[in-house]
Design a protein around this motif. Sequence first.
Motif, short mmCIF file in Angstrom:
data_model
loop_
_atom_site.label_atom_id
_atom_site.label_comp_id
_atom_site.label_asym_id
_atom_site.label_seq_id
_atom_site.Cartn_x
_atom_site.Cartn_y
_atom_site.Cartn_z
N ARG A 3 -13.03 -14.14 26.64
CA ARG A 3 -11.60 -14.31 26.37
C ARG A 3 -10.81 -13.45 27.35
NH1 ARG A 3 -8.70 -16.64 22.60
NH2 ARG A 3 -6.76 -15.73 21.92
N ARG A 28 3.52 -19.01 24.69
CA ARG A 28 2.21 -18.51 24.21
C ARG A 28 2.30 -17.98 22.79
NH1 ARG A 28 -0.89 -13.68 24.21
NH2 ARG A 28 0.73 -12.53 25.24
N THR A 42 0.85 -33.89 24.71
CA THR A 42 -0.60 -33.69 24.74
C THR A 42 -1.28 -35.01 25.04
OG1 THR A 42 -0.45 -31.91 23.10
CG2 THR A 42 -2.61 -32.93 23.39
N TYR A 52 -13.87 -30.33 31.64
CA TYR A 52 -13.07 -29.17 31.27
C TYR A 52 -12.94 -28.21 32.46
CZ TYR A 52 -11.93 -24.60 29.34
OH TYR A 52 -11.36 -23.37 29.12
N GLY A 56 -9.41 -27.48 34.28
CA GLY A 56 -8.91 -26.11 34.27
C GLY A 56 -8.65 -25.59 35.68
N ARG A 110 -12.90 -22.02 26.15
CA ARG A 110 -12.37 -23.24 25.53
C ARG A 110 -10.92 -23.54 25.88
NH1 ARG A 110 -16.03 -26.40 23.17
NH2 ARG A 110 -17.73 -25.25 22.25
N SER A 111 -10.26 -22.65 26.61
CA SER A 111 -8.84 -22.85 26.93
C SER A 111 -8.53 -22.22 28.29
CB SER A 111 -7.98 -22.19 25.84
OG SER A 111 -6.63 -22.48 26.05
N THR A 112 -7.95 -23.03 29.18
CA THR A 112 -7.59 -22.57 30.51
C THR A 112 -6.19 -23.06 30.82
OG1 THR A 112 -9.88 -22.65 31.26
CG2 THR A 112 -8.20 -22.62 32.96
N VAL A 131 -1.86 -26.23 29.66
CA VAL A 131 -3.10 -25.71 29.09
C VAL A 131 -4.11 -26.84 28.88
CG1 VAL A 131 -4.13 -24.48 27.14
CG2 VAL A 131 -1.85 -23.85 27.96
N ASP A 133 -7.70 -27.67 26.98
CA ASP A 133 -8.55 -27.21 25.88
C ASP A 133 -9.79 -28.07 25.76
OD1 ASP A 133 -6.97 -25.05 24.65
OD2 ASP A 133 -5.53 -26.64 24.25
N HIS A 135 -12.34 -29.19 23.09
CA HIS A 135 -12.52 -29.22 21.64
C HIS A 135 -14.00 -29.25 21.27
CE1 HIS A 135 -8.23 -30.67 20.46
NE2 HIS A 135 -8.20 -29.84 21.49
#
Length: 184
Positions: A3, A28, A42, A52, A56, A110-112, A131, A133, A135
């Motif tokens: 993280r 954020r 989205t 992903y 990213g 899992r998130s960039t 962003v 993500d 899933h």
Amino acid sequence: MTRLIRSLSDAPAPLPGGPNYPEVGATRTGPLPAGYHHLHHTVRVGRGEAAYEAAGAAVTTWAMHRATGARVDSVAERAEPGVTLEVSLGLGPVRFTAPCQVIWTAYTDRSTGFAYGTLAGHPERGEESFVVDLHEDGTVWFTVTAFSRAAAWYTRLGGPVVRALQLAYARRLGRALAALAAGR
């Protein structure tokens, strides 16, 4: 889970004359501030770890923006808090230039993504995040979240047309990112 989420307050030395709005970081931390137009779009852009990673990288290295035909001028190769950039859109000599500063970044398993905020000279005032993500089911989603209001006479005059153009551009970013995530 690795993280790494950084914000402008973590940057070594934010530039003087930074963001031209007081709600820095609201994309954020939420909620989005009142008194602004809100945008939330989205779209699914792929499936799997490879998609992903590709998505990213495309978001954080400006490749997604460039794939839409936007020009991005920055001394940094990827988004980090405090980095400044200019995004310009248009055809030929008719271009709108938007100076921005990266407010926060997220580089996790899992998130960039990142958010940039507007600087003096931008036709809008506010913040926009991009962003990607991953899933649990393996699908890869891209989200644009923004709050903005007019900062120039022509964006005030444009009113609802400007809002429609912002949504159209968010959709265009999603299509470009899906192609980049698929290796096209």
